[in-house]
Design a protein around this motif. Structure first.
Motif, mmCIF file in Angstrom:
data_model
loop_
_atom_site.group_PDB
_atom_site.id
_atom_site.type_symbol
_atom_site.label_atom_id
_atom_site.label_comp_id
_atom_site.label_asym_id
_atom_site.label_seq_id
_atom_site.Cartn_x
_atom_site.Cartn_y
_atom_site.Cartn_z
ATOM 1 N N ALA A 164 0.814 -1.215 0.000
ATOM 2 C CA ALA A 164 0.000 0.000 0.000
ATOM 3 C C ALA A 164 0.850 1.268 0.000
ATOM 4 C CB ALA A 164 -0.928 -0.003 1.221
ATOM 5 N N GLY A 165 1.998 1.223 0.696
ATOM 6 C CA GLY A 165 2.794 2.428 0.844
ATOM 7 C C GLY A 165 3.859 2.624 -0.208
ATOM 8 N N VAL A 166 4.306 1.535 -0.831
ATOM 9 C CA VAL A 166 5.355 1.641 -1.851
ATOM 10 C C VAL A 166 4.790 1.234 -3.204
ATOM 11 C CG1 VAL A 166 7.690 0.941 -2.524
ATOM 12 C CG2 VAL A 166 7.103 1.150 -0.102
ATOM 13 N N SER A 167 4.602 -0.079 -3.393
ATOM 14 C CA SER A 167 3.973 -0.586 -4.613
ATOM 15 C C SER A 167 3.627 -2.043 -4.386
ATOM 16 C CB SER A 167 4.913 -0.451 -5.818
ATOM 17 O OG SER A 167 5.903 -1.456 -5.793
ATOM 18 N N PRO A 168 2.690 -2.611 -5.163
ATOM 19 C CA PRO A 168 2.367 -4.032 -5.000
ATOM 20 C C PRO A 168 3.577 -4.938 -5.188
ATOM 21 C CG PRO A 168 0.679 -2.938 -6.310
ATOM 22 C CD PRO A 168 1.797 -1.944 -6.135
ATOM 23 N N LEU A 169 4.576 -4.476 -5.936
ATOM 24 C CA LEU A 169 5.792 -5.264 -6.140
ATOM 25 C C LEU A 169 6.666 -5.338 -4.892
ATOM 26 C CD1 LEU A 169 7.057 -4.077 -9.646
ATOM 27 C CD2 LEU A 169 6.486 -6.422 -9.035
ATOM 28 N N ALA A 170 6.627 -4.289 -4.081
ATOM 29 C CA ALA A 170 7.590 -4.129 -2.997
ATOM 30 C C ALA A 170 7.534 -5.262 -1.981
ATOM 31 C CB ALA A 170 7.381 -2.786 -2.307
ATOM 32 N N GLY A 171 6.333 -5.701 -1.625
ATOM 33 C CA GLY A 171 6.210 -6.752 -0.625
ATOM 34 C C GLY A 171 6.837 -8.051 -1.075
ATOM 35 N N TYR A 172 6.591 -8.432 -2.321
ATOM 36 C CA TYR A 172 7.126 -9.695 -2.832
ATOM 37 C C TYR A 172 8.641 -9.630 -3.003
ATOM 38 C CZ TYR A 172 7.065 -14.091 -5.423
ATOM 39 O OH TYR A 172 7.271 -15.389 -5.820
#
Length: 405
Positions: A164-172
């Motif tokens: 939510a805070g960076v991008s959907p890619l960031a978590g993965y």
């Protein structure tokens, strides 16, 4: 039993910290992948099938990889395994971003499941460090359950915050990198790695799955995995249907928090009676506490119910892992732990696939009927476990055999 005795051996703290880093992404991957896929494609079914492909690889490759670990040692096997898994994760990202064919995405998901089972590696190290001391080993398995749940408390929160805070890619991406660093750090902790003498019989004899009672335990944990897999993806869909998708990490963390709290208390409690009986009581409690989920009218009610239900998870998992050490020969200990984890992951995979289909094709929350039923199935399967602990040699349990080495 005090936790001080658990960490007393030299190197215990060092390997524990490395394992903690390596395991933290376990609470991130599934949710991070689901948030990534749904943000790009809007399909929970695709996310569920991708998760299933990953876990099927874990189920197929995990026991074989564990046998190699028992035969050649942890560090020689885990480093190439985590490198392959990281390459698979990169393939997942590229296939999604480039809108590659679904089969290519699923193949990348499968490769990403080749990483080492760090939970099994940690439990095998505890069994070596505290060989023969059943009281400390009980605390060790309870502690491992707490670590698992803490990862599933903080992991979903981290995955949601990054998405939510960076991008959907960031978590993965973050989960993949942290896993790589943690496993490489664990490979450097040679002092606590079970030595060659503890792996001498790993190259011959029947596999751990053929030890009496292990297959029944794996089947029981497969049904337990359905509980976790269905509950997670159903909660994600339920949160979106109620307009609170950003809060799903906190809600899922409630379940893990309840389990972590019960795990801490369990580690301080001296077990009484037969482990199989304690396991059946824990499974019964799991079924009862999950039963009200379909009646929840809002997301925060779900969170409260999951917090309560979580208190039955740690006793179930800790007692199950304790049974592994009693049922399998010492030279197959990592393989034994991995088979039970494999059963659990197969169940999670099936639960995710079924839950994803229900989220896409049924009213919100329909999947909440499944966890309690799956827990009842697990309870029924637990009656196939032997009344008394057995091993490949009646006069020698895994703990006793390790103690003489």
């Amino acid at each position: 039993m005090s936790y001080r005795a658990l960490f007393a051996p030299r190197g215990a703290v060092g390997f524990t910290l490395a394992v903690l880093v390596a395991r933290f992404p376990s609470g991130m991957f599934s949710l991070a992948a689901t948030l990534l896929v749904t943000s790009l494609y809007g399909s929970y079914s695709l996310a569920g099938v991708g998760g299933a492909a990953t876990l099927v690889t874990v189920a197929l490759a995990g026991p074989w990889q564990a046998r190699l670990v028992d035969r050649h040692g942890q560090s020689r096997v885990t480093v190439p395994a985590v490198l392959l898994a990281t390459a698979g994760s990169l393939g997942v990202l590229l296939s999604l971003e480039l809108h590659a064919p679904v089969w290519l995405y699923l193949m990348a998901c499968a490769v990403s499941g080749l990483g080492p089972n760090t939970g099994s590696l940690a439990r095998a190290r505890w069994a070596f460090l505290h060989r023969g001391d059943e009281a400390v080993l009980h605390t060790a398995y309870a502690y491992e359950g707490v670590v698992d749940e803490l990862c599933f408390v903080l992991g979903p929160l981290a995955a949601t915050a990054l998405a939510a805070g960076v991008s959907p890619l960031a978590g993965y991406v973050t989960a993949s990198l942290v896993s790589l660093v943690g496993v490489l750090a664990l490979a450097t902790q040679r002092r606590t790695e079970p030595p060659a003498s503890c792996r001498a019989d790993a190259a011959s004899g029947p596999g751990a799955l053929r030890s009496p009672g292990v297959a029944a335990l794996v089947l029981m944990l497969t049904a337990t995995g359905v509980v976790f897999g269905t509950m997670e993806i159903t909660t994600i869909g339920f949160a979106q249907a109620h307009g609170h998708k950003a809060a799903v990490g906190a809600v899922l963390a409630c379940y893990a928090l309840g389990s972590a709290l019960s795990g801490v208390l369990l580690g301080l409690w001296k077990p009484r009676g037969r482990a199989v009986v304690r396991l059946r009581w824990a499974l019964a409690a799991m079924a009862v506490t999950l039963a009200p989920l379909p009646l929840a009218g809002g997301l925060w009610t779900v969170g409260l119910l999951l917090l309560v239900a979580g208190f039955a998870t740690a006793p179930t998992m800790s007692t199950s892992m304790g049974l592994v050490a009693e049922l399998v020969p010492a030279g197959r200990l990592t393989e034994g732990f991995t088979w039970t984890t494999t059963g659990l992951l197969v169940g999670i995979s099936a639960g995710q696939a079924a839950g994803g289909w229900l989220v896409d094709h049924a009213p919100a929350g329909t999947g909440y009927h499944v966890p309690a039923l799956a827990a009842l199935v697990a309870l029924a399967l637990s009656w196939r476990l032997p009344r008394r602990s057995v091993s490949s040699r009646p006069d020698e349990t895994a703990g006793e055999r390790l103690s003489v080495q």
